[in-house]
Design a protein around this motif. Structure first.
Motif, short mmCIF file in Angstrom:
data_model
loop_
_atom_site.label_atom_id
_atom_site.label_comp_id
_atom_site.label_asym_id
_atom_site.label_seq_id
_atom_site.Cartn_x
_atom_site.Cartn_y
_atom_site.Cartn_z
N GLY A 153 0.83 -1.20 0.00
CA GLY A 153 0.00 0.00 0.00
C GLY A 153 0.86 1.24 0.00
N LEU A 154 0.40 2.29 -0.66
CA LEU A 154 1.15 3.55 -0.79
C LEU A 154 0.34 4.70 -0.20
N HIS A 155 1.02 5.60 0.50
CA HIS A 155 0.31 6.78 1.01
C HIS A 155 1.31 7.90 1.30
N TRP A 156 0.76 9.08 1.61
CA TRP A 156 1.60 10.26 1.85
C TRP A 156 2.26 10.24 3.23
N HIS A 157 1.79 9.34 4.09
CA HIS A 157 2.35 9.22 5.44
C HIS A 157 2.17 7.76 5.86
N HIS A 158 2.99 7.31 6.77
CA HIS A 158 2.92 5.89 7.15
C HIS A 158 1.79 5.59 8.13
N PHE A 159 1.34 6.60 8.90
CA PHE A 159 0.27 6.41 9.88
C PHE A 159 0.54 5.21 10.80
N ASN A 160 1.83 4.96 11.05
CA ASN A 160 2.26 3.84 11.90
C ASN A 160 1.77 2.49 11.38
N GLN A 161 1.72 2.37 10.06
CA GLN A 161 1.31 1.14 9.40
C GLN A 161 2.41 0.70 8.42
N PRO A 162 2.45 -0.58 8.05
CA PRO A 162 3.48 -1.07 7.11
C PRO A 162 3.13 -0.74 5.67
N ILE A 163 3.03 0.55 5.38
CA ILE A 163 2.77 1.01 4.01
C ILE A 163 3.95 1.85 3.54
N LEU A 164 4.00 2.12 2.24
CA LEU A 164 5.16 2.78 1.63
C LEU A 164 4.82 4.19 1.19
N PRO A 165 5.84 5.03 0.99
CA PRO A 165 5.61 6.35 0.40
C PRO A 165 5.15 6.22 -1.05
N PRO A 166 4.72 7.30 -1.67
CA PRO A 166 4.23 7.24 -3.05
C PRO A 166 5.31 6.85 -4.05
N ILE A 167 4.88 6.20 -5.12
CA ILE A 167 5.74 5.99 -6.29
C ILE A 167 5.54 7.20 -7.20
N ILE A 168 6.60 7.91 -7.48
CA ILE A 168 6.50 9.14 -8.26
C ILE A 168 7.30 9.00 -9.54
N ASP A 169 6.64 9.26 -10.65
CA ASP A 169 7.30 9.21 -11.96
C ASP A 169 8.02 10.52 -12.19
N GLU A 170 9.22 10.62 -11.63
CA GLU A 170 9.97 11.87 -11.67
C GLU A 170 10.75 12.02 -12.97
N GLU A 171 10.52 13.13 -13.63
CA GLU A 171 11.29 13.50 -14.82
C GLU A 171 11.72 14.95 -14.64
N PRO A 172 12.96 15.19 -14.23
CA PRO A 172 13.40 16.56 -13.98
C PRO A 172 13.18 17.45 -15.20
N GLN A 173 12.56 18.61 -14.97
CA GLN A 173 12.26 19.55 -16.05
C GLN A 173 13.10 20.81 -15.85
N ASN A 174 13.75 21.24 -16.90
CA ASN A 174 14.61 22.42 -16.83
C ASN A 174 13.77 23.68 -17.06
N VAL A 175 12.84 23.93 -16.12
CA VAL A 175 11.98 25.10 -16.20
C VAL A 175 11.90 25.75 -14.82
N ALA A 176 11.68 27.04 -14.82
CA ALA A 176 11.57 27.78 -13.56
C ALA A 176 10.09 27.92 -13.18
N ALA A 177 9.81 27.82 -11.89
CA ALA A 177 8.44 27.97 -11.42
C ALA A 177 7.99 29.43 -11.55
N GLN A 178 6.75 29.64 -11.99
CA GLN A 178 6.17 30.97 -12.16
C GLN A 178 5.18 31.24 -11.04
N SER A 179 5.29 32.39 -10.41
CA SER A 179 4.50 32.66 -9.20
C SER A 179 3.01 32.75 -9.45
N ASN A 180 2.60 33.06 -10.69
CA ASN A 180 1.17 33.21 -10.98
C ASN A 180 0.61 32.07 -11.84
N GLN A 181 1.39 30.99 -11.98
CA GLN A 181 0.99 29.88 -12.84
C GLN A 181 0.21 28.83 -12.04
#
Length: 337
Positions: A153-181
């Motif tokens: 099982g996957l979740h954002w927190h373990h909640f004291n249970q035998p579950i795992l953090p999220p699986i994230i499909d990370e692809e680094p993007q060479n872009v800057a964050a825009q404050s109004n986007q």
């Protein structure tokens, strides 16, 4: 090792997890065949990574205007076809069946007594985690819809249970964050209503993705059809994410430290529970309905954005699978948190 990987295709999050897992399984030299169910083949997109995959009808819920339509879900379901697909699936050539809440592969493995492991957010609900509107029926669905011998099982927190953090499909993007986007992904809502709510909010630039949308510019609102690469770029460059309460997009947004507003799907226990967990963890803002004023108040809220960092869970699970130590889920969980 040869694996059959069943993926519930109703939501894009399941497919995104399979993308991440597939990359590391391929690096490890594992041969993987993919089976997707719950969505017509012509509605799948950017699937080149999965090679010569199969698509089956499976089971899914029908949604209309942000609500689950149980009547339409019942009429569109074909239990007979599902049973035939389960019986016809031959698992004999595979060393392992993986399922991400996909019923055909899971049930076929069970009936053929094949080694099986389930990976997905839904399996976290087999543990004591925050839940809203849970009942005997929902618990039966999580337990029996796509069962396996072992569950990750996957979740954002373990909640004291035998579950795992999220699986994230990370692809680094060479872009800057825009404050109004603002990235908007509300696939279960009426897209015309979504755009109408955003029109008065001219101080912000909105990138809206959703079913049936085409690429167009409407002043400060840009609409897009569903596509992986441009979506990932807009996610990396935005400051805000407005979405339903699905698990995978929220996970990616948290990892990128975005400000998040979720509108959980009405009548869907999983999304209601996700929204509750986000509230309890103080990771996102929740709204039961959306309007221009509600969205504006969220955008103008200057509270601190969430700060979480998740490890490379896809890589860790791939190594765990190859180590063939399925009884060590507790150890794997402790290592990743």
């Amino acid at each position: 090792m040869k694996i059959l990987y069943g993926v519930q295709a109703t939501g894009n999050g399941h497919i995104s997890r399979a993308r991440a897992m597939g990359k590391y399984l391929a690096k490890a030299g594992v041969e993987v065949d993919y089976l997707f169910s719950g969505r017509p083949a012509d509605q799948l997109f950017d699937m080149q990574q999965f090679g010569d995959y199969e698509v089956k009808r499976g089971l899914t819920f029908v949604t209309q205007s942000g609500k689950v339509n149980y009547w339409q879900s019942f009429w569109q379901a074909s239990v007979k076809t599902l049973k035939q697909d389960i019986q016809a699936l031959d698992c004999s050539q595979y060393d392992l069946i993986l399922t991400d809440f996909e019923p055909i592969t899971a049930q076929a493995a069970k009936h053929q007594n094949k080694r099986s492991i389930a990976i997905g957010h839904q399996y976290a609900f087999l543990h004591d985690i925050p839940m809203q509107n849970a009942n005997m029926m929902t618990r039966m669905v999580f337990k029996h819809f796509a069962p396996a011998q072992y569950q990750l099982g996957l979740h954002w927190h373990h909640f004291n249970q035998p579950i795992l953090p999220p699986i994230i499909d990370e692809e680094p993007q060479n872009v800057a964050a825009q404050s109004n986007q603002v990235l908007v992904y509300l696939p279960f809502e009426d897209q015309a209503q979504v755009i109408a709510m955003l029109k008065p909010l001219t101080d912000y630039q909105f990138s809206v993705y959703g079913p049936g949308l085409s690429k167009a510019t409407l002043g400060h609102i840009n609409t897009h059809p569903l596509a992986v690469k441009p979506f990932k770029i807009d996610l990396a460059s935005c400051r805000f994410v407005l979405s339903n309460a699905g698990f995978e997009l929220i996970s990616e947004a948290l990892q990128l430290q975005k400000r998040i507003l979720v509108k959980p799907l009405n009548g869907q226990m999983e999304q209601q529970s996700n929204a509750l967990a986000l509230q309890q963890l103080n990771l996102a803002t929740r709204a039961e309905r959306l309007s221009s004023s509600i969205i504006a108040n969220w955008l103008n809220d200057n509270s601190e954005k969430p700060k979480v960092t998740y490890p490379n869970v896809a890589s860790a699970i791939s190594g765990w699978l190859l180590a063939d130590t399925p009884d060590s889920i507790n150890t794997l969980s402790q290592q990743l948190w």
